[in-house]
Design an enzyme around this catalytic site. Structure first.
Site, PDB file in Angstrom:
ATOM      1  CE  LYS A   1      42.329 -78.145   0.214  1.00 18.65           C
ATOM      2  NZ  LYS A   1      43.039 -79.394   0.374  1.00 18.65           N
TER       3      LYS A   1
ATOM      4  CE  LYS B   1      47.684 -73.136  -0.190  1.00 16.39           C
ATOM      5  NZ  LYS B   1      46.936 -74.331   0.155  1.00 16.39           N
TER       6      LYS B   1
HETATM    7  N1  NAD Z   1      49.619 -79.844  -1.948  1.00 13.76           N
HETATM    8  C1  NAD Z   1      49.212 -79.611  -0.743  1.00 13.76           C
HETATM    9  O1  NAD Z   1      49.856 -78.928   0.001  1.00 13.76           O
HETATM   10  C2  NAD Z   1      47.918 -80.223  -0.280  1.00 13.76           C
HETATM   11  C3  NAD Z   1      47.557 -80.053   1.050  1.00 13.76           C
HETATM   12  C4  NAD Z   1      46.398 -80.634   1.515  1.00 13.76           C
HETATM   13  C5  NAD Z   1      45.622 -81.390   0.671  1.00 13.76           C
HETATM   14  N2  NAD Z   1      45.956 -81.518  -0.627  1.00 13.76           N
HETATM   15  C6  NAD Z   1      45.066 -82.293  -1.481  1.00 13.76           C
HETATM   16  O2  NAD Z   1      45.788 -83.309  -2.138  1.00 13.76           O
HETATM   17  C7  NAD Z   1      45.136 -83.604  -3.349  1.00 13.76           C
HETATM   18  C8  NAD Z   1      46.168 -83.645  -4.466  1.00 13.76           C
HETATM   19  O3  NAD Z   1      46.761 -82.391  -4.637  1.00 13.76           O
HETATM   20  P1  NAD Z   1      47.620 -82.121  -5.961  1.00 13.76           P
HETATM   21  O4  NAD Z   1      48.142 -80.741  -5.865  1.00 13.76           O
HETATM   22  O5  NAD Z   1      48.531 -83.245  -6.197  1.00 13.76           O
HETATM   23  O6  NAD Z   1      46.437 -82.141  -7.051  1.00 13.76           O
HETATM   24  P2  NAD Z   1      46.522 -82.530  -8.589  1.00 13.76           P
HETATM   25  O7  NAD Z   1      45.233 -82.070  -9.159  1.00 13.76           O
HETATM   26  O8  NAD Z   1      47.782 -82.072  -9.189  1.00 13.76           O
HETATM   27  O9  NAD Z   1      46.567 -84.113  -8.572  1.00 13.76           O
HETATM   28  C9  NAD Z   1      45.436 -84.910  -8.420  1.00 13.76           C
HETATM   29  C10 NAD Z   1      45.540 -86.072  -9.386  1.00 13.76           C
HETATM   30  O10 NAD Z   1      44.448 -86.934  -9.110  1.00 13.76           O
HETATM   31  C11 NAD Z   1      43.990 -87.448 -10.356  1.00 13.76           C
HETATM   32  N3  NAD Z   1      42.650 -87.973 -10.110  1.00 13.76           N
HETATM   33  C12 NAD Z   1      41.472 -87.325  -9.979  1.00 13.76           C
HETATM   34  N4  NAD Z   1      40.485 -88.199  -9.688  1.00 13.76           N
HETATM   35  C13 NAD Z   1      41.074 -89.414  -9.614  1.00 13.76           C
HETATM   36  C14 NAD Z   1      40.596 -90.704  -9.321  1.00 13.76           C
HETATM   37  N5  NAD Z   1      39.314 -90.936  -9.067  1.00 13.76           N
HETATM   38  N6  NAD Z   1      41.473 -91.728  -9.297  1.00 13.76           N
HETATM   39  C15 NAD Z   1      42.785 -91.524  -9.551  1.00 13.76           C
HETATM   40  N7  NAD Z   1      43.291 -90.322  -9.856  1.00 13.76           N
HETATM   41  C16 NAD Z   1      42.447 -89.276  -9.871  1.00 13.76           C
HETATM   42  C17 NAD Z   1      44.114 -86.293 -11.312  1.00 13.76           C
HETATM   43  O11 NAD Z   1      44.163 -86.705 -12.642  1.00 13.76           O
HETATM   44  C18 NAD Z   1      45.426 -85.659 -10.843  1.00 13.76           C
HETATM   45  O12 NAD Z   1      46.521 -86.162 -11.576  1.00 13.76           O
HETATM   46  C19 NAD Z   1      44.052 -82.544  -3.553  1.00 13.76           C
HETATM   47  O13 NAD Z   1      42.812 -83.044  -3.148  1.00 13.76           O
HETATM   48  C20 NAD Z   1      44.480 -81.460  -2.609  1.00 13.76           C
HETATM   49  O14 NAD Z   1      43.401 -80.687  -2.145  1.00 13.76           O
HETATM   50  C21 NAD Z   1      47.093 -80.957  -1.124  1.00 13.76           C
END
Ligand code: NAD
Length: 528
Positions: free
Chosen positions: A323, A364
C-alpha cells in the site's frame, strides 16, 4: 423541460449506422526537437477513424473478494438501486440511487476465501444503515461466494480465520477451476462478456524473477510446476486465458511482466493498480494545484487509521508495504513536470502511515499535511482531515471501471498511415483516473494528476463522436467584437454585463454554443 438522454452529433465527419458510430478525427499534437540550444516545436496532425459498436452487450462482473466490504457494498448498492429501495435514517428517508448496470447486469457474483453469504458479509462489513440491511437481507442471503485460492503467505496471518472456502489442488488445478467458474457464470447467466475485478485483500509484493514470472511462457510454466505465484496473478491469468478483462483494485504487483505479456498476446484488457478512492485522489489534485501554482511542495505526510478488515490486513508489514508503494508514487509526474521548481532527482519527503483502530470500522480517517516553499523563505502548510466510509467511495469506482472497460472494448480505430483496425493497448491506461498507481503500456508516461486523467477520458470519448478536445478557451467570450459563427439555439442575449451566477442554465446543461460549458451565452458587450 425534460433532460435529454441522448445526443446526436450532426457533422459530415460522423456516420451513424444501426451497428456503429464512425467518426473521422484529426489528432493534433506537437513533437519537440532540440537543435543546439533551441527547442523546436513542430505541430503534427494524424487522421483517425474511430468506430464504436452501438450494441450494448450483456455484461457480467465477477469480484474476487466478493464477501469483503467493497464486494458486499457494491452488491447491496446495485440491488438497492434495482429494487428502488428507500429506508429511514436520522436525517430522513434515503433512496438507493446513482448506481446501476442498466440492462447489462446480474448482481456482481464472485469468489471469496470466506464462505459467509452476502447478507452476513454485509452485516460483518458494518457499512450500511440497518434499515437498508434489513430490506436487502432476503435478496442477499442466497448469494454465496465461490471458493477461492488461499495461499497464506500472501496476505496477513490475521486473515487465516476467514479462510474456510478454498479451492483445493495444485496451482494448475486451481487455475482450471477459476476458468471453469468464469465460463460457468458466462453461460449460465447468458452473458456476452465477463470482466473480473480483484477487490480481495492486499497481498504482499511478488518478486519478479527471470525464469519465474518475467514472460508469459515462464509464468504459465511456473503455474504448471506449482512454483511461486500469487492468488491475484492466478486470477489475472485465468481471466486473460478466458478472454475476460482483468482489473486490479489492490496495490500489489499482480500484473507481473509475464501476465502483461500474456494480455498482449491474447489482446485482453488489463488495468490497475489500487482503486483511487480517497486520500490519494485528493493528493493527486492538491499537489497538482500546489506545484502548478508555483508552490514547491517539500513535505507530504499522510496518516490513516481505519478499523475494517482491510485495515487489519494492512497492519502486517509486507501488506502495508504494498500500500505504501502504491500511495507514494502518486506525485511523481507532477514533480517531474516542473523542472523550474525541482532540480533533477529532487523529490518532496513523502511519508505514509496506516494504523488499525477497530472501533472506527469502515469509517476511515485520513489526515494529511502538505508543506510547500513560498518566495523569500516563506512556507505554506495545509492540513486536511477527512472522515469517510471507505467502501462507499470504492463501490462506485468499481462500477465505473467495469463500464468504462466494456465501452473501450467496443471501440476500434485506424489511422491514415495504418489502415488496419486496432484496439486500445491491452494495458488500458485510460482507466488511470480510477487507480492510485496507474499501469501504462511500456514506455508511456504515467499520469497521476486527476484532472489530466479526467480530460483524457473526456476527450477520447469526444473523439469517438468526432468532436474536438475540450479546450476551455471560450474565445467567443473574449473578443472585442463577436465574430464566431454560431449554430443552434442560443440563450437570449442582453446588452448588459452578466453578473456572476446570473447566466441562465439549460435544464440539461447542454444547449447553446456550449463548448462543454453549461452556461454558454452569446458574448456580452461592455457597458460604459
Ligand atoms: N475501500 C477503499 O476505498 C479501497 C481503496 C483502494 C483499494 N482498496 C483495496 O480493495 C481491497 C478490498 O477492500 P475491502 O475493504 O473490501 O477489504 P475486505 O478485507 O473487507 O475484503 C477483502 C475480501 O477478500 C477476501 N479474500 C482475501 N484473499 C482472497 C482470495 N485469495 N480470493 C478471494 N477472496 C479473498 C477476504 O476474505 C475478504 O472478504 C483491499 O485490498 C483494499 O486495500 C480499497
Amino acid at each position: 423541460m425534460e433532460a435529454a438522454t441522448e445526443f446526436v452529433v450532426e457533422s459530415p465527419d460522423v456516420v451513424y449506422s444501426p451497428e456503429t458510430i464512425e467518426a473521422q478525427y484529426e489528432y493534433r499534437t506537437t513533437s519537440v526537437s532540440r537543435e543546439g540550444g533551441v527547442l523546436k516545436v513542430h505541430p503534427t496532425s494524424t487522421r483517425f477513424t474511430f468506430r464504436t459498436a452501438r450494441q450494448v452487450p450483456r455484461l457480467g462482473v465477477m469480484l474476487v473478494g466478493w464477501g469483503g466490504n467493497n464486494g458486499s457494498t457494491l452488491t447491496a448498492a446495485v440491488l438497492a438501486n434495482r429494487l428502488r429501495l428507500s429506508w429511514p435514517t436520522r436525517t430522513g428517508r434515503k433512496v438507493g440511487g446513482r448506481v446501476g448496470l442498466g440492462r447489462r447486469e446480474g448482481y456482481p457474483p464472485g469468489w471469496d476465501i470466506s464462505s459467509l453469504n452476502l447478507a452476513e458479509a454485509m452485516r460483518r462489513a458494518q457499512v450500511l444503515d440497518w434499515g437498508l440491511q434489513e430490506q436487502l437481507w432476503p435478496h442477499m442471503e442466497a448469494m454465496r461466494p465461490r471458493p477461492s485460492v488461499y495461499i497464506p503467505e500472501f496476505i496477513a496471518a490475521n486473515q487465516s480465520a476467514r479462510a474456510d472456502n478454498v479451492i483445493p489442488g495444485t496451482r494448475a488445478q486451481q487455475l482450471e477451476q477459476i476458468r471453469r467458474d468464469i465460463r460457468d457464470f458466462r453461460f449460465s447467466a447468458g452473458l456476452d462478456k465477463v470482466i473480473v475485478l480483484w477487490t480481495a485483500n492486499t497481498e504482499r509484493f511478488c518478486e519478479v524473477i527471470p525464469g519465474l514470472n518475467d514472460t508469459a511462457e515462464n509464468l504459465l510454466r511456473t503455474i504448471q510446476l506449482g512454483l511461486e505465484v500469487s492468488p491475484s496473478t492466478l486470477f489475472a491469468v485465468a481471466s486473460i486465458l478466458e478472454g475476460c478483462a482483468f482489473l486490479n483494485g489492490s496495490p500489489q504487483n499482480t500484473l507481473v511482466p509475464g501476465a502483461l505479456e500474456l494480455a498482449w498476446q491474447r489482446r485482453v484488457f488489463v488495468g490497475g493498480d489500487d482503486f483511487k478512492s480517497g486520500q490519494t485522489k485528493v493528493k493527486s489534485v492538491l499537489v497538482d494545484f500546489l506545484i502548478g501554482s508555483g508552490l514547491k511542495t517539500m513535505s507530504i505526510v499522510s496518516y490513516n487509521h481505519l478499523g475494517n478488515n482491510d485495515g487489519q490486513n494492512l497492519s502486517a508489514p509486507p501488506q502495508f508495504r504494498s500500500k505504501e508503494v502504491s500511495k507514494s508514487s502518486v506525485v511523481d509526474d507532477m514533480v517531474h513536470s516542473n523542472p523550474v521548481l525541482y532540480s533533477p532527482g529532487e523529490q518532496p519527503d513523502h511519508c505514509v502511515v496506516i494504523k488499525y483502530v477497530p472501533y472506527v470500522g469502515d469509517s476511515k480517517r485520513a489526515l494529511d499535511e502538505y508543506t510547500s516553499e513560498l518566495m523569500l523563505g516563506g512556507t505554506n502548510t495545509l492540513v486536511l482531515h477527512n472522515t469517510c466510509e471507505d467502501s462507499l467511495l470504492a463501490a462506485p469506482i468499481m462500477l465505473d471501471l467495469a463500464l468504462l472497460t466494456e465501452l473501450c472494448q467496443r471501440v476500434s480505430f485506424c489511422t491514415d498511415v495504418d489502415p488496419d483496425p486496432q484496439s486500445f493497448h491491452p494495458v488500458l491506461s485510460l482507466l488511470g483516473f480510477l487507480f492510485k498507481a496507474p499501469l501504462a503500456p511500456p514506455g508511456s508516461p504515467v499520469v497521476n494528476a486527476l484532472f489530466r486523467q479526467r480530460s483524457c477520458i473526456e476527450n477520447i470519448l469526444r473523439a469517438c463522436v468526432g468532436l474536438p478536445p475540450q479546450n476551455h478557451m471560450l474565445l467567443e467570450h473574449k473578443m472585442e467584437r463577436p465574430g464566431l459563427k454560431r449554430v443552434g439555439p442560443l440563450a437570449t442575449t442582453s446588452p448588459v454585463l452578466c453578473k456572476k451566477g446570473s447566466a441562465p442554465t439549460a435544464p440539461n446543461g447542454c444547449t447553446g454554443d456550449a463548448n462543454g460549458h453549461s452556461q454558454a451565452e452569446a458574448p456580452q458587450m461592455p457597458t460604459t
